[in-house]
Design a protein around this motif. Structure first.
Motif, PDB file in Angstrom:
ATOM      1  N   VAL A 139      -7.171   6.989  -0.877  1.00  8.22           N
ATOM      2  CA  VAL A 139      -8.039   6.181  -2.010  1.00  8.22           C
ATOM      3  C   VAL A 139      -7.610   5.759  -3.217  1.00  8.22           C
ATOM      4  CG1 VAL A 139     -10.591   6.306  -3.497  1.00  8.22           C
ATOM      5  CG2 VAL A 139     -10.367   7.076  -0.804  1.00  8.22           C
ATOM      6  N   LEU A 140      -6.425   6.868  -3.549  1.00  4.96           N
ATOM      7  CA  LEU A 140      -5.975   6.871  -4.930  1.00  4.96           C
ATOM      8  C   LEU A 140      -4.671   5.869  -4.270  1.00  4.96           C
ATOM      9  CD1 LEU A 140      -5.647   9.962  -6.376  1.00  4.96           C
ATOM     10  CD2 LEU A 140      -6.600   8.360  -7.069  1.00  4.96           C
ATOM     11  N   LEU A 141      -3.546   5.744  -3.456  1.00  5.68           N
ATOM     12  CA  LEU A 141      -2.849   4.618  -2.748  1.00  5.68           C
ATOM     13  C   LEU A 141      -3.731   3.589  -2.669  1.00  5.68           C
ATOM     14  CD1 LEU A 141      -0.600   4.343  -2.075  1.00  5.68           C
ATOM     15  CD2 LEU A 141      -1.157   4.658   0.448  1.00  5.68           C
ATOM     16  N   MET A 142      -4.499   3.147  -2.474  1.00  7.07           N
ATOM     17  CA  MET A 142      -5.179   1.430  -2.113  1.00  7.07           C
ATOM     18  C   MET A 142      -6.103   0.892  -4.028  1.00  7.07           C
ATOM     19  SD  MET A 142      -4.935   1.104   0.757  1.00  7.07           S
ATOM     20  CE  MET A 142      -6.055  -0.312   0.500  1.00  7.07           C
ATOM     21  N   SER A 143      -6.378   2.151  -3.999  1.00  8.89           N
ATOM     22  CA  SER A 143      -6.790   1.974  -5.557  1.00  8.89           C
ATOM     23  C   SER A 143      -5.716   1.289  -6.503  1.00  8.89           C
ATOM     24  CB  SER A 143      -7.493   2.553  -6.501  1.00  8.89           C
ATOM     25  OG  SER A 143      -8.557   3.448  -5.967  1.00  8.89           O
ATOM     26  N   CYS A 144      -4.216   2.226  -6.381  1.00  6.29           N
ATOM     27  CA  CYS A 144      -3.273   1.466  -7.228  1.00  6.29           C
ATOM     28  C   CYS A 144      -2.652   0.004  -7.193  1.00  6.29           C
ATOM     29  CB  CYS A 144      -1.906   2.810  -7.452  1.00  6.29           C
ATOM     30  SG  CYS A 144      -2.440   3.866  -8.073  1.00  6.29           S
ATOM     31  N   VAL A 145      -2.749  -0.558  -5.141  1.00  6.15           N
ATOM     32  CA  VAL A 145      -2.067  -1.545  -4.767  1.00  6.15           C
ATOM     33  C   VAL A 145      -2.960  -2.265  -5.264  1.00  6.15           C
ATOM     34  CG1 VAL A 145      -1.930  -2.145  -2.280  1.00  6.15           C
ATOM     35  CG2 VAL A 145      -1.261   0.113  -2.801  1.00  6.15           C
ATOM     36  N   LEU A 146      -4.452  -2.140  -4.973  1.00 11.07           N
ATOM     37  CA  LEU A 146      -5.403  -3.266  -5.792  1.00 11.07           C
ATOM     38  C   LEU A 146      -4.758  -3.615  -6.939  1.00 11.07           C
ATOM     39  CD1 LEU A 146      -8.724  -2.279  -3.759  1.00 11.07           C
ATOM     40  CD2 LEU A 146      -7.641  -4.396  -3.914  1.00 11.07           C
TER      41      LEU A 146
END
Length: 170
Positions: free
Chosen positions: A29-36
């Motif tokens: 979730v943190l990785l996807m949030s950063c990518v977004l």
């Protein structure tokens, strides 16, 4: 040597497994949030333009500040035409008006100066202002050319739609 009851071992295994699954999900979730976040920031100009167009379509109104008019002075008509044509060829503006012979008074090096200049009105997207300024400063014959911008607060929706079509998105 210590002995742990089988129920206790099973409990520890389940707890560790649940913790590892929780941490894996949290990392994802943190990785996807950063990518977004990175994608949103890098795509902001395009997203802003799409948002403005959608707003205009659905509400029939204009978002203030999306367009600007720049005032650019020039020493003569030929310089103004050369600068204006180059701005247009670079698709930095939708339209440029060249107004003949304006009388100008200004301070330069401690003295009041009088001059006759040509004034250009450059109509563009607000997102293009810095590109126009940088270009004008690079080719203008003056040491310190006048380049001032004013945001458009309201106007003809049909004209602004045409400006959107005339100036490509960033």
């Amino acid at each position: 040597m210590s002995f742990v009851a089988p129920n206790r071992m099973e409990w520890l295994y389940q707890r560790c497994y649940k913790d590892s699954v929780f941490h894996s999900v949290l990392r994802s979730v943190l990785l996807m949030s950063c990518v977004l976040l990175v994608l949103s920031v890098s795509m902001y100009p395009g997203l802003w333009s799409i948002g403005v167009q959608l707003h205009s379509v659905f509400t029939g109104s204009y978002v203030p500040g999306h367009y600007s008019v720049l005032l650019v002075n020039s020493p003569n008509e030929q310089a103004a035409k050369d600068i204006g044509r180059a701005i247009m060829e670079r698709r930095l503006a939708a339209s440029i008006n060249i107004l003949p012979r304006t009388s100008t008074m200004y301070y330069w090096k401690g003295e009041v100066q009088d001059a006759t200049e040509i004034l250009m009105l450059v109509k563009t997207k607000t997102s293009r202002i810095q590109k126009v300024i940088d270009y004008v400063r690079s080719v203008h014959p003056y040491e310190n050319p006048e380049v001032l911008s004013f945001t458009v607060e309201d106007g003809s929706l049909a004209y602004m739609k045409w400006m959107d079509e005339a100036i490509p998105d960033d």
